[in-house]
Write a protein that holds these residues in place. Structure first.
Motif, PDB file in Angstrom:
ATOM      1  N   GLU A 121     -42.017  49.613  -4.766  1.00 49.61           N
ATOM      2  CA  GLU A 121     -42.143  48.563  -5.785  1.00 49.61           C
ATOM      3  C   GLU A 121     -42.035  47.175  -5.145  1.00 49.61           C
ATOM      4  OE1 GLU A 121     -42.982  48.567  -9.026  1.00 49.61           O
ATOM      5  OE2 GLU A 121     -43.346  50.705  -8.796  1.00 49.61           O
ATOM      6  N   SER A 177     -36.127  48.334  -7.369  1.00 53.17           N
ATOM      7  CA  SER A 177     -35.731  49.720  -7.592  1.00 53.17           C
ATOM      8  C   SER A 177     -36.154  50.647  -6.459  1.00 53.17           C
ATOM      9  CB  SER A 177     -36.289  50.226  -8.917  1.00 53.17           C
ATOM     10  OG  SER A 177     -37.707  50.300  -8.856  1.00 53.17           O
ATOM     11  N   ASP A 209     -34.271  42.397 -15.746  1.00 55.17           N
ATOM     12  CA  ASP A 209     -34.975  43.681 -15.817  1.00 55.17           C
ATOM     13  C   ASP A 209     -36.152  43.723 -14.847  1.00 55.17           C
ATOM     14  OD1 ASP A 209     -33.242  44.646 -17.754  1.00 55.17           O
ATOM     15  OD2 ASP A 209     -34.588  44.167 -19.428  1.00 55.17           O
ATOM     16  N   LYS A 210     -36.903  42.633 -14.773  1.00 62.01           N
ATOM     17  CA  LYS A 210     -38.048  42.574 -13.859  1.00 62.01           C
ATOM     18  C   LYS A 210     -37.563  42.659 -12.415  1.00 62.01           C
ATOM     19  CE  LYS A 210     -42.334  41.981 -12.666  1.00 62.01           C
ATOM     20  NZ  LYS A 210     -43.253  43.100 -12.727  1.00 62.01           N
ATOM     21  N   ASP A 245     -34.815  44.048 -11.345  1.00 63.89           N
ATOM     22  CA  ASP A 245     -34.365  45.424 -11.119  1.00 63.89           C
ATOM     23  C   ASP A 245     -35.546  46.353 -10.878  1.00 63.89           C
ATOM     24  OD1 ASP A 245     -31.696  44.760 -11.337  1.00 63.89           O
ATOM     25  OD2 ASP A 245     -31.540  45.364 -13.440  1.00 63.89           O
ATOM     26  N   GLU A 246     -36.625  46.150 -11.619  1.00 61.26           N
ATOM     27  CA  GLU A 246     -37.823  46.976 -11.443  1.00 61.26           C
ATOM     28  C   GLU A 246     -38.405  46.790 -10.037  1.00 61.26           C
ATOM     29  OE1 GLU A 246     -42.396  46.957 -12.998  1.00 61.26           O
ATOM     30  OE2 GLU A 246     -40.858  46.431 -14.453  1.00 61.26           O
ATOM     31  N   ILE A 247     -38.504  45.543  -9.589  1.00 63.19           N
ATOM     32  CA  ILE A 247     -39.065  45.240  -8.266  1.00 63.19           C
ATOM     33  C   ILE A 247     -38.200  45.824  -7.160  1.00 63.19           C
ATOM     34  CG2 ILE A 247     -39.541  43.368  -6.627  1.00 63.19           C
ATOM     35  CD1 ILE A 247     -40.286  41.681  -9.174  1.00 63.19           C
ATOM     36  N   TYR A 292     -44.879  44.280  -5.126  1.00 64.54           N
ATOM     37  CA  TYR A 292     -44.592  42.909  -5.568  1.00 64.54           C
ATOM     38  C   TYR A 292     -45.045  41.909  -4.500  1.00 64.54           C
ATOM     39  CZ  TYR A 292     -41.895  38.709  -6.648  1.00 64.54           C
ATOM     40  OH  TYR A 292     -41.524  37.407  -6.900  1.00 64.54           O
TER      41      TYR A 292
END
Length: 90
Positions: free
Chosen positions: A15, A11, A4-5, A7-9, A19
């Motif tokens: 992002e 996305s 999930d992390k 995928d967030e980075i 990061y």
């Protein structure tokens, strides 16, 4: 890192830059040089090239540029990525 992390980075390019900026800031606080930071960026780029599909046009462009570059060019691009991420963090 959790899926999930990651995928967030990945996305969005913003992002991803955020990061990188965070990791660069932490590296600078530890006393890493610009060259050491660029080498870290090279490792990230190499991982992404080998293990992740681009999720936006910016990532696709970077991946394609990375694939056709020699080692010196990759090192220079890594320096540029560090500068770009630092600029975006300010």
């Amino acid at each position: 890192m959790s899926s999930d992390k990651k995928d967030e980075i990945l996305s969005s390019f913003d992002e991803f830059q955020n990061y990188l900026n965070d990791k660069i800031s932490k590296g600078e606080k530890l006393g890493l040089s610009e060259d050491q930071l660029a080498k870290g960026a090279e490792r990230v780029a190499e991982y992404l090239k080998n293990h992740e599909a681009p999720r936006n046009t910016e990532e696709k462009l970077l991946q394609e540029m990375w694939k056709v570059s020699d080692d010196d060019e990759k090192h220079q691009m890594a320096h540029v990525l560090v500068k770009l991420a630092k600029k975006e963090g300010n």
